[in-house]
Design a protein around this motif. Structure first.
Motif, short mmCIF file in Angstrom:
data_model
loop_
_atom_site.label_atom_id
_atom_site.label_comp_id
_atom_site.label_asym_id
_atom_site.label_seq_id
_atom_site.Cartn_x
_atom_site.Cartn_y
_atom_site.Cartn_z
N GLU A 217 77.07 49.16 62.34
CA GLU A 217 76.65 48.61 60.79
C GLU A 217 75.71 48.54 60.53
N LEU A 218 75.55 49.50 59.09
CA LEU A 218 73.41 49.88 59.09
C LEU A 218 73.22 48.64 57.87
N PRO A 219 72.61 47.72 58.24
CA PRO A 219 71.82 47.25 57.36
C PRO A 219 70.78 47.48 55.81
N THR A 220 70.34 47.37 55.09
CA THR A 220 69.69 48.18 53.60
C THR A 220 68.39 48.29 54.24
N ARG A 221 67.91 46.84 55.30
CA ARG A 221 66.58 46.90 54.83
C ARG A 221 65.89 46.52 56.70
N VAL A 222 65.01 46.58 57.86
CA VAL A 222 64.68 45.82 59.07
C VAL A 222 63.23 45.87 59.04
N MET A 223 62.78 44.55 59.15
CA MET A 223 61.36 43.99 59.57
C MET A 223 61.03 44.54 60.91
N VAL A 224 59.83 45.06 60.98
CA VAL A 224 59.33 46.35 61.79
C VAL A 224 58.11 45.48 62.10
N ASP A 225 57.45 44.76 62.68
CA ASP A 225 56.10 44.45 62.81
C ASP A 225 55.44 44.06 61.44
N ASP A 226 56.32 42.94 60.70
CA ASP A 226 56.09 42.54 59.89
C ASP A 226 55.46 43.37 58.54
N ARG A 227 57.10 44.51 58.44
CA ARG A 227 56.69 45.29 57.16
C ARG A 227 58.67 45.56 57.22
N VAL A 228 58.88 45.98 56.14
CA VAL A 228 60.34 45.77 55.72
C VAL A 228 60.43 47.47 55.43
#
Length: 162
Positions: A82-93
């Motif tokens: 599954e693929l989301p449209t965005r992820v949060m990584v190290d407090d960044r979108v």
């Protein structure tokens, strides 16, 4: 390229030589940030699974350490569960673009028009085939497309849903 000291769950960025310890979860990169990049690929990534939510954050964190903030990731939608449209990584979108192209690459965007292309080695690839594919992908003079590298190294295992 440099080694980065990271916990086992994060990808390691390896120096030019491919070590015998390359294992799933490894990102192997040739970090050329000049406009004169001659090879087709800038590196390779061998995720542990087809779960992008589990795999992508550690890759983005490792890339951010060497490239600066990553803003977008382009993925082949058919290669992941599954693929989301965005992820949060190290407090960044980080935005995720999904394309049904089947070209066996991951596209990393760092800034305006600054794109890095990584070979995506399927998670179920044998260690020897994965090492061979990753070593070939990071050669500065490589002009072979990702799909062909996977075929020629025996890494072209078709995606299988989890």
């Amino acid at each position: 390229m440099t080694d980065c000291d990271t916990p086992d769950h994060l990808p390691r960025l390896l120096p030019d030589a491919v070590h015998r310890s390359v294992k799933p979860g490894t990102a192997l990169l040739r970090l050329e940030t000049t406009h004169a990049r001659e090879g087709i690929l800038d590196g390779a990534w061998w995720p542990r699974s087809r779960d992008i939510g589990a795999e992508l954050p550690s890759l983005i964190s490792a890339l951010t350490e060497h490239l600066g903030p990553v803003t977008r990731v382009g993925l082949d939608g058919s290669a992941w569960d599954e693929l989301p449209t965005r992820v949060m990584v190290d407090d960044r979108v980080v935005h995720i673009d999904s394309f049904p192209v089947g070209d066996d690459t991951v596209l990393i965007t760092r800034g305006e028009g600054d794109l890095f292309s990584l070979l995506l080695v399927p998670p179920d690839t044998s260690p020897d085939a994965a090492r061979a594919a990753m070593a070939r992908a990071v050669r500065a003079e490589n002009v072979t497309e990702a799909r062909q590298i996977l075929i020629e190294t025996g890494s072209d295992t078709p995606p299988t849903p989890a």
